[in-house]
Motif scaffolding. Sequence first.
Motif, PDB file in Angstrom:
ATOM      1  N   UNK A  40       0.765  -1.382  -0.150  1.00 44.78           N
ATOM      2  CA  UNK A  40       0.159  -0.126  -0.014  1.00 44.78           C
ATOM      3  C   UNK A  40       0.995   1.302   0.016  1.00 44.78           C
ATOM      4  N   UNK A  41       1.875   1.017   0.850  1.00 46.53           N
ATOM      5  CA  UNK A  41       2.823   2.309   0.913  1.00 46.53           C
ATOM      6  C   UNK A  41       3.623   2.447  -0.645  1.00 46.53           C
ATOM      7  N   UNK A  42       4.134   1.550  -0.992  1.00 41.64           N
ATOM      8  CA  UNK A  42       4.644   1.665  -2.475  1.00 41.64           C
ATOM      9  C   UNK A  42       3.651   2.044  -3.481  1.00 41.64           C
ATOM     10  N   UNK A  43       2.607   1.334  -3.406  1.00 40.00           N
ATOM     11  CA  UNK A  43       1.417   2.075  -4.314  1.00 40.00           C
ATOM     12  C   UNK A  43       1.381   3.426  -4.092  1.00 40.00           C
ATOM     13  N   UNK A  44       0.961   4.071  -2.999  1.00 44.73           N
ATOM     14  CA  UNK A  44       0.769   5.445  -2.839  1.00 44.73           C
ATOM     15  C   UNK A  44       1.899   6.472  -3.153  1.00 44.73           C
ATOM     16  N   UNK A  45       2.928   5.816  -2.784  1.00 50.18           N
ATOM     17  CA  UNK A  45       4.433   6.622  -3.081  1.00 50.18           C
ATOM     18  C   UNK A  45       4.816   6.800  -4.416  1.00 50.18           C
ATOM     19  N   UNK A  66      -5.536   0.535 -13.229  1.00 51.40           N
ATOM     20  CA  UNK A  66      -4.857  -0.711 -12.905  1.00 51.40           C
ATOM     21  C   UNK A  66      -5.475  -1.435 -11.664  1.00 51.40           C
ATOM     22  N   UNK A  67      -6.413  -0.919 -11.142  1.00 51.46           N
ATOM     23  CA  UNK A  67      -7.188  -1.629  -9.949  1.00 51.46           C
ATOM     24  C   UNK A  67      -7.716  -2.869 -10.357  1.00 51.46           C
ATOM     25  N   UNK A  74       0.382  -8.734 -14.262  1.00 49.05           N
ATOM     26  CA  UNK A  74       1.244  -7.626 -13.611  1.00 49.05           C
ATOM     27  C   UNK A  74       2.742  -8.285 -13.674  1.00 49.05           C
ATOM     28  N   UNK A  75       2.672  -9.478 -12.908  1.00 48.31           N
ATOM     29  CA  UNK A  75       3.870 -10.039 -13.002  1.00 48.31           C
ATOM     30  C   UNK A  75       4.690 -10.021 -14.265  1.00 48.31           C
ATOM     31  N   UNK A  76       3.950 -10.545 -15.254  1.00 51.78           N
ATOM     32  CA  UNK A  76       4.393 -10.654 -16.409  1.00 51.78           C
ATOM     33  C   UNK A  76       4.941  -9.472 -17.088  1.00 51.78           C
ATOM     34  N   UNK A 110       8.099  -5.116  -5.801  1.00 57.24           N
ATOM     35  CA  UNK A 110       7.312  -5.513  -6.964  1.00 57.24           C
ATOM     36  C   UNK A 110       6.003  -6.595  -6.615  1.00 57.24           C
ATOM     37  N   UNK A 111       6.466  -7.497  -5.873  1.00 59.66           N
ATOM     38  CA  UNK A 111       5.593  -8.436  -5.364  1.00 59.66           C
ATOM     39  C   UNK A 111       4.423  -7.928  -4.704  1.00 59.66           C
ATOM     40  N   UNK A 112       4.910  -7.043  -3.503  1.00 54.90           N
ATOM     41  CA  UNK A 112       3.946  -6.328  -2.531  1.00 54.90           C
ATOM     42  C   UNK A 112       3.191  -5.471  -3.219  1.00 54.90           C
ATOM     43  N   UNK A 113       3.591  -4.732  -4.063  1.00 53.38           N
ATOM     44  CA  UNK A 113       2.762  -3.806  -4.748  1.00 53.38           C
ATOM     45  C   UNK A 113       1.726  -4.454  -5.780  1.00 53.38           C
ATOM     46  N   UNK A 114       2.076  -5.428  -6.490  1.00 49.77           N
ATOM     47  CA  UNK A 114       1.017  -6.256  -7.228  1.00 49.77           C
ATOM     48  C   UNK A 114       0.115  -7.034  -6.250  1.00 49.77           C
TER      49      UNK A 114
END
Length: 249
Positions: A40-45, A66-67, A74-76, A110-114
């Motif tokens: 969540x922090x990564x996304x908002x930042x 992208x929601x 997204x991984x690909x 990347x894994x966390x924001x996905x």
Amino acid sequence: MKTTRLQLLTLMLFGIGGGGVFAADPAAPVVAGTQSMDGKVIFQTVCAQCHGTAGEGKVELKSPSIAAMPGWYMTTQFANLREGRRGQDAADPQSFMMAAVAKALQPEQIKAVIAHVEKMPMVVPMGKDREVADAKAEEGMRLFQERCMECHRYNGSGEMTFGSPPLIGRQGWYLAEQLRKFKTGKRGAMKNDVNGAKMVQITNFFVEDDQMLRDVVAYIMTLNPDAKASLEEQKRQILEGSPFESAGR
């Protein structure tokens, strides 16, 4: 060692060591860096400046909604961006910038924001995001059923087996622009982008002109549920598929 244009953009966007700096284009948003491992922090930042706080996208930046995008897709795409199969053409500035973002983030980030984006509620396109000028959805239905439905499913919800992303929840102008990019080779033309190559082939062989392109996008827009409906009702509408009685199931 020679510095590439992509490396320069990465430095300008994020600075050395992950500090946020101003983007090179003064009209572009400031993209900050973060060391956080919280999705969540990564996304908002990092992501929200371009994709919106709800993941709804921004027409002025030509950034997609992208929601609720599935994690496998997204991984690909992150892998494509990091490994040079997408985002190498400076004539495609949005993907070019995303390649810089993908390279700046750590794999665990990347894994966390996905994981965070995948859980966000889908944003149904409305107003200008749903409108396609001078288009006939009824005409687009034929092309969709003949060439798109097999991979993207009858209701545009996508199919992991074919690597085909959901088309519902994306803005009409964004879908049209991506089809044009595939048709002109700005996207999907890089080596080993197997799914991108399929789209290059389809758009070049079966999308005869821009009118046909607009028609099929207009049809895809009809597959979106009512934005004002409850989540349960939206799910029912998506499963129901096309509003045209003659549409295949």
